[in-house]
Scaffold this motif. Sequence first.
Motif, PDB file in Angstrom:
ATOM      1  N   ALA A 118      35.359  75.418  61.360  1.00  0.00           N
ATOM      2  CA  ALA A 118      34.130  74.736  60.935  1.00  0.00           C
ATOM      3  C   ALA A 118      33.081  75.747  60.486  1.00  0.00           C
ATOM      4  CB  ALA A 118      33.585  73.882  62.075  1.00  0.00           C
ATOM      5  N   ILE A 119      32.943  76.841  61.229  1.00  0.00           N
ATOM      6  CA  ILE A 119      31.971  77.875  60.864  1.00  0.00           C
ATOM      7  C   ILE A 119      32.357  78.503  59.529  1.00  0.00           C
ATOM      8  CG2 ILE A 119      30.958  80.076  61.548  1.00  0.00           C
ATOM      9  CD1 ILE A 119      31.515  79.238  64.489  1.00  0.00           C
ATOM     10  N   ALA A 120      33.630  78.882  59.396  1.00  0.00           N
ATOM     11  CA  ALA A 120      34.105  79.489  58.152  1.00  0.00           C
ATOM     12  C   ALA A 120      34.017  78.510  56.995  1.00  0.00           C
ATOM     13  CB  ALA A 120      35.547  79.968  58.326  1.00  0.00           C
ATOM     14  N   GLY A 121      34.394  77.253  57.234  1.00  0.00           N
ATOM     15  CA  GLY A 121      34.372  76.241  56.175  1.00  0.00           C
ATOM     16  C   GLY A 121      32.986  75.957  55.653  1.00  0.00           C
ATOM     17  N   GLY A 122      31.973  76.077  56.521  1.00  0.00           N
ATOM     18  CA  GLY A 122      30.608  75.851  56.073  1.00  0.00           C
ATOM     19  C   GLY A 122      30.159  76.887  55.060  1.00  0.00           C
ATOM     20  N   LEU A 123      30.435  78.157  55.345  1.00  0.00           N
ATOM     21  CA  LEU A 123      30.037  79.216  54.417  1.00  0.00           C
ATOM     22  C   LEU A 123      30.904  79.197  53.160  1.00  0.00           C
ATOM     23  CD1 LEU A 123      28.344  81.658  53.671  1.00  0.00           C
ATOM     24  CD2 LEU A 123      29.917  83.089  55.010  1.00  0.00           C
ATOM     25  N   ALA A 124      32.214  79.063  53.330  1.00  0.00           N
ATOM     26  CA  ALA A 124      33.102  79.020  52.165  1.00  0.00           C
ATOM     27  C   ALA A 124      32.767  77.831  51.273  1.00  0.00           C
ATOM     28  CB  ALA A 124      34.560  78.964  52.617  1.00  0.00           C
ATOM     29  N   GLY A 125      32.504  76.678  51.883  1.00  0.00           N
ATOM     30  CA  GLY A 125      32.159  75.496  51.104  1.00  0.00           C
ATOM     31  C   GLY A 125      30.853  75.653  50.358  1.00  0.00           C
ATOM     32  N   ALA A 126      29.898  76.350  50.966  1.00  0.00           N
ATOM     33  CA  ALA A 126      28.621  76.597  50.299  1.00  0.00           C
ATOM     34  C   ALA A 126      28.793  77.500  49.086  1.00  0.00           C
ATOM     35  CB  ALA A 126      27.637  77.221  51.283  1.00  0.00           C
ATOM     36  N   LEU A 127      29.776  78.362  49.120  1.00  0.00           N
ATOM     37  CA  LEU A 127      30.020  79.269  47.992  1.00  0.00           C
ATOM     38  C   LEU A 127      30.820  78.600  46.870  1.00  0.00           C
ATOM     39  CD1 LEU A 127      30.822  82.459  50.087  1.00  0.00           C
ATOM     40  CD2 LEU A 127      28.860  82.187  48.547  1.00  0.00           C
ATOM     41  N   VAL A 128      31.808  77.783  47.227  1.00  0.00           N
ATOM     42  CA  VAL A 128      32.674  77.210  46.193  1.00  0.00           C
ATOM     43  C   VAL A 128      32.176  75.862  45.690  1.00  0.00           C
ATOM     44  CG1 VAL A 128      34.684  78.401  47.159  1.00  0.00           C
ATOM     45  CG2 VAL A 128      34.251  76.018  47.813  1.00  0.00           C
ATOM     46  N   GLY A 129      31.427  75.125  46.500  1.00  0.00           N
ATOM     47  CA  GLY A 129      30.953  73.811  46.112  1.00  0.00           C
ATOM     48  C   GLY A 129      31.916  72.695  46.471  1.00  0.00           C
ATOM     49  N   ALA A 130      31.376  71.470  46.503  1.00  0.00           N
ATOM     50  CA  ALA A 130      32.144  70.321  46.980  1.00  0.00           C
ATOM     51  C   ALA A 130      33.370  70.028  46.136  1.00  0.00           C
ATOM     52  CB  ALA A 130      31.239  69.086  47.023  1.00  0.00           C
ATOM     53  N   SER A 131      33.287  70.265  44.826  1.00  0.00           N
ATOM     54  CA  SER A 131      34.413  69.902  43.963  1.00  0.00           C
ATOM     55  C   SER A 131      35.626  70.795  44.164  1.00  0.00           C
ATOM     56  CB  SER A 131      33.993  69.937  42.492  1.00  0.00           C
ATOM     57  OG  SER A 131      33.712  71.261  42.068  1.00  0.00           O
ATOM     58  N   ALA A 132      35.458  71.913  44.890  1.00  0.00           N
ATOM     59  CA  ALA A 132      36.586  72.804  45.165  1.00  0.00           C
ATOM     60  C   ALA A 132      37.346  72.413  46.420  1.00  0.00           C
ATOM     61  CB  ALA A 132      36.092  74.252  45.298  1.00  0.00           C
ATOM     62  N   ILE A 133      36.873  71.435  47.142  1.00  0.00           N
ATOM     63  CA  ILE A 133      37.518  71.009  48.386  1.00  0.00           C
ATOM     64  C   ILE A 133      38.531  69.917  48.061  1.00  0.00           C
ATOM     65  CG2 ILE A 133      37.142  70.014  50.670  1.00  0.00           C
ATOM     66  CD1 ILE A 133      34.318  71.192  50.571  1.00  0.00           C
ATOM     67  N   PRO A 134      39.795  70.107  48.412  1.00  0.00           N
ATOM     68  CA  PRO A 134      40.836  69.146  48.022  1.00  0.00           C
ATOM     69  C   PRO A 134      40.486  67.707  48.374  1.00  0.00           C
ATOM     70  CG  PRO A 134      41.842  71.105  48.955  1.00  0.00           C
ATOM     71  CD  PRO A 134      40.353  71.254  49.164  1.00  0.00           C
ATOM     72  N   LEU A 135      40.746  66.800  47.432  1.00  0.00           N
ATOM     73  CA  LEU A 135      40.438  65.395  47.660  1.00  0.00           C
ATOM     74  C   LEU A 135      41.296  64.800  48.767  1.00  0.00           C
ATOM     75  CD1 LEU A 135      39.928  63.977  44.048  1.00  0.00           C
ATOM     76  CD2 LEU A 135      38.187  64.517  45.766  1.00  0.00           C
ATOM     77  N   GLY A 136      42.507  65.317  48.946  1.00  0.00           N
ATOM     78  CA  GLY A 136      43.340  64.818  50.043  1.00  0.00           C
ATOM     79  C   GLY A 136      42.693  65.062  51.381  1.00  0.00           C
ATOM     80  N   TRP A 137      42.031  66.201  51.535  1.00  0.00           N
ATOM     81  CA  TRP A 137      41.302  66.493  52.765  1.00  0.00           C
ATOM     82  C   TRP A 137      40.073  65.604  52.879  1.00  0.00           C
ATOM     83  CZ3 TRP A 137      41.196  72.614  52.858  1.00  0.00           C
ATOM     84  CH2 TRP A 137      42.510  73.091  53.029  1.00  0.00           C
ATOM     85  N   GLN A 138      39.356  65.450  51.782  1.00  0.00           N
ATOM     86  CA  GLN A 138      38.146  64.633  51.824  1.00  0.00           C
ATOM     87  C   GLN A 138      38.479  63.174  52.119  1.00  0.00           C
ATOM     88  OE1 GLN A 138      34.916  65.318  49.070  1.00  0.00           O
ATOM     89  NE2 GLN A 138      35.986  67.056  48.144  1.00  0.00           N
TER      90      GLN A 138
END
Length: 461
Positions: free
Chosen positions: A283-303
């Motif tokens: 969760a900690i890593a995902g918060g920073l990584a997600g802030a750098l790549v943006g929401a559209s880079a997060i797989p839709l299957g996960w979302q």
Amino acid sequence: MTKITSSIAHRAAGAIVGSAVGDGIGAPYEFGPARPQLALAGSAADMVGNHLWEPGQWTDDTAMALPILRAAATGMDLADAQAQGAIVSAWRTWAAGAKDVGIQTAAVLRGMRGDDAAAARESARRVHELNGRSGGNGSVMRTAPVGLALMGEEDGVARVAGATSAIAALTHWEDDSRDAAALWSVMIHLAVRDGRVRMADALAALPEARRDRWAGLLEEADGADPDSFAHNGWVIHAVQAAFAAVRAGGIDLEDTQTHTPEAFVRVIEAAVRIHNDTDTVAAIAGGLAGALVGASAIPLGWQRMLHGHPGLGARELTRLAVLAVRGGRPDARGWLVGDRLNYSGWTGRDAIAVHPHDDGVVIGGVSQVVDLPADIDAVVSLCQLGAREVPARIEPYNAVEVWLVDSPDPGANVHLGFVLEQAADTVAEFRAEARRSTSTVSPRNLGRPPWRRCTRHGTWA
């Protein structure tokens, strides 16, 4: 004063959804052994669940972040005692029925002699003095929302650090817990604001006497195996493990060329391979990584699979994140707070057609979503929808809203190819599940050349 652009909103949503995704994927592996051979496909199958957690269900990490996010999304000043009191009150309500409250957090909330932020902070101090320490990682696991606050303020970085330290101290009194949370929130703040993080700027937000120590801790983690920080329930090792996972995924904090969907998947994979407090580190890593790549880079299957207390999913997290970064100010069209969006000025909104090669796929303009044929049981939307746009009979995990900005500017959709392939793949997944799906396209984009990229999947016009 920073203008809140669509790019900033995109990265803000990435921070919140990214943190929750790490939490949801890591949950079934918590307190287990290391699993160095684990490979993630970036699909719904990665959300495995176990006897305690449903596939894609988040844990206390995200549940405790949500009251902070909600406060920011209503425009409250997170440094204010009233906002912190509301956060504490929400935590206590959640903890009364939660199955996974941290030991230290539970002791603090149980020992409060009042119901406001001051009472929580005093209880945290007593717990710290009784045990001689309070350096658990709970202060950092929930900190991503604070990084979205004060985005438009000139002194936003310093104020974010101060607000984060104060919120951390509601349950974790120790300097290390407060510094770790402040540093990580500031890193997320900078990532969302600028699209990159200069570590010197982030470290400058800490008390001067402790900056060199934290610089050394992160330097030690850079290039290290995330699992080498064995005591990751301790805030120091949790932050080091998370930072190591971000770097192991191939993300350079300052190089935007490394901020890719593939790198985000690798970051989460590196985090969940470790032993012990897997979900929190992810969760900690995902918060920073997600802030750098943006929401559209997060797989839709996960979302699609993501959900948790209090009955929310990725779509709701996205809206709250964008509201938070906007200081609680809704958009003019109703996407953030409205039941319906007004597309009356758009052409093509009433278009509808059955896919020529698969009559189980219906493609339509946005106006068709509200009154779908009765046999449609899944939706993939390429345009923004109001909260009640999709018929209530369609289950939340069968309604996917893609992040796509209707703009010809190449910088507006930094992961366009990935987004379109993900949308097509999601339609294919629905069809594989024997669902009859509809796909809505932005009327202004209908027929533009990029949609041809999806024809190879056989599920898209």
